[in-house]
Scaffold this active site. Structure first.
Site, PDB file in Angstrom:
ATOM      1  N   SER A  28       0.823  -1.202   0.000  1.00  0.00           N
ATOM      2  CA  SER A  28       0.000   0.000   0.000  1.00  0.00           C
ATOM      3  C   SER A  28       0.858   1.254   0.000  1.00  0.00           C
ATOM      4  O   SER A  28       2.026   1.247   0.413  1.00  0.00           O
ATOM      5  CB  SER A  28      -0.914   0.008   1.232  1.00  0.00           C
ATOM      6  OG  SER A  28      -0.148   0.199   2.414  1.00  0.00           O
ATOM      7  N   GLY A  32       4.289   2.088   1.998  1.00  0.00           N
ATOM      8  CA  GLY A  32       5.426   2.427   1.152  1.00  0.00           C
ATOM      9  C   GLY A  32       6.108   3.706   1.606  1.00  0.00           C
ATOM     10  O   GLY A  32       7.346   3.805   1.586  1.00  0.00           O
ATOM     11  N   GLU A  49       6.554  -0.448  -5.325  1.00  0.00           N
ATOM     12  CA  GLU A  49       5.377  -0.588  -6.178  1.00  0.00           C
ATOM     13  C   GLU A  49       4.161  -0.560  -5.255  1.00  0.00           C
ATOM     14  O   GLU A  49       3.980  -1.466  -4.443  1.00  0.00           O
ATOM     15  CB  GLU A  49       5.425  -1.877  -6.997  1.00  0.00           C
ATOM     16  CG  GLU A  49       6.486  -1.868  -8.086  1.00  0.00           C
ATOM     17  CD  GLU A  49       6.323  -0.726  -9.064  1.00  0.00           C
ATOM     18  OE1 GLU A  49       5.171  -0.282  -9.270  1.00  0.00           O
ATOM     19  OE2 GLU A  49       7.337  -0.265  -9.604  1.00  0.00           O
ATOM     20  N   CYS A  83      -2.648  -5.740  -8.677  1.00  0.00           N
ATOM     21  CA  CYS A  83      -2.510  -4.293  -8.541  1.00  0.00           C
ATOM     22  C   CYS A  83      -2.905  -3.542  -9.800  1.00  0.00           C
ATOM     23  O   CYS A  83      -3.250  -2.365  -9.736  1.00  0.00           O
ATOM     24  CB  CYS A  83      -1.082  -3.931  -8.127  1.00  0.00           C
ATOM     25  SG  CYS A  83       0.181  -4.500  -9.287  1.00  0.00           S
TER      26      CYS A  83
END
Length: 278
Positions: A28, A32, A49, A83
């Protein structure tokens, strides 16, 4: 999986970050940010990512058979738990009603069942917590004014699991939570709610994607070049990428070097320049 922000998971996460030469994290956006801030204390290389809200744009001249196939694949295959799932659909007003009708027809044909059952196209979501979140976001969409055109019901199957009928929510706006928040509880994007609203002018089509108003180009190359996204597909689902090319997003969806291909090799390589005098 550990929560890197709270409890013992935070301590373990910080220990992992502190004890490495480089950090590659997928999860998330809030987590991150924590990883990036922690790694920056020790000047470590970071590759992130993070969350996404991948839109699928459908224009007036689209082949509806192809467009619906791409939408169903991108939104619901792998239970949408990826994602890059197409969690938003942006469709021009001229074809809006026909596209929605064809989407509903296609969704009715999707087989939701155990992943090992022959013909299954949509498996169960990962657990009860994820199912509850999916249902909660569907309800949020309805309360915000969206119309549940199809699906959204809990399904019973012969095998144990958390089965949910794929849902289509229409008549939404870009300001709604379901169009702005990644509905994920376990660092997965369930993609169970497909949201879109008709665009009254074609120029509006690119605004949610580009972040500012552009004149619509009829050439897909213009869209490929100017869309502010890390990856752009034309006539293809948003998932199913080649492992030899860079993978990643832009803005809040990614940070640092790309994953995959030579970019990933460079991230995991320490470069040294040496001089000698013969």
């Amino acid at each position: 999986m550990f929560n890197l922000l709270h409890g013992s998971g935070a301590e373990l996460g910080d220990a992992l970050i502190d004890g490495t030469d480089a950090v590659s994290f997928t999860g998330s956006t809030p987590t991150g940010r924590h990883v990036l801030q922690r790694a920056a204390r020790h000047m470590k290389k970071v590759q992130l990512e993070l969350g996404g809200k991948s839109p699928l744009v459908v224009l007036d001249d689209a082949d509806l058979d192809q467009a619906v196939h791409v939408a169903l694949d991108g939104a619901f295959y792998q239970t949408g738990q990826r994602c890059t799932a197409s969690s938003r659909l942006i469709v021009t007003e001229k074809i809006h009603d026909r596209f929605v009708a064809r989407m509903v027809e296609g969704m009715k044909q999707l087989k939701v069942d155990h992943a090992l059952e022959p013909g299954t196209q949509v498996g169960p979501v990962v657990d009860q917590k994820q199912l509850d979140q999916d249902l909660r976001y569907i309800e949020i969409g309805r309360k915000e004014g969206g119309k549940l055109a199809f699906g959204g019901e809990r399904l019973a199957r012969r095998t144990e699991g958390f089965y949910l009928q794929p849902a289509l929510i229409t008549d939404t706006t870009n300001q709604m939570r379901i169009n702005r928040e990644e509905s994920s509880a376990l660092l997965l994007d369930p993609g169970q709610e497909l949201r879109r609203g008709p665009c009254r002018r074609e120029r509006q089509l690119l605004r949610p994607v580009l972040g500012h108003l552009h004149h619509l180009a009829q050439d897909a190359r213009h869209f490929l070049r100017h869309a502010q996204a890390g990856m752009v597909m034309v006539n293809l689902p948003t998932a199913g990428v080649d492992f030899h090319v860079p993978f990643g997003g832009r803005k809040g969806s990614s940070y640092g070097p790309r994953e995959q291909g030579r970019y990933a090799a460079e991230f995991y390589t320490t470069v040294k320049t040496a001089y000698t005098l013969a």
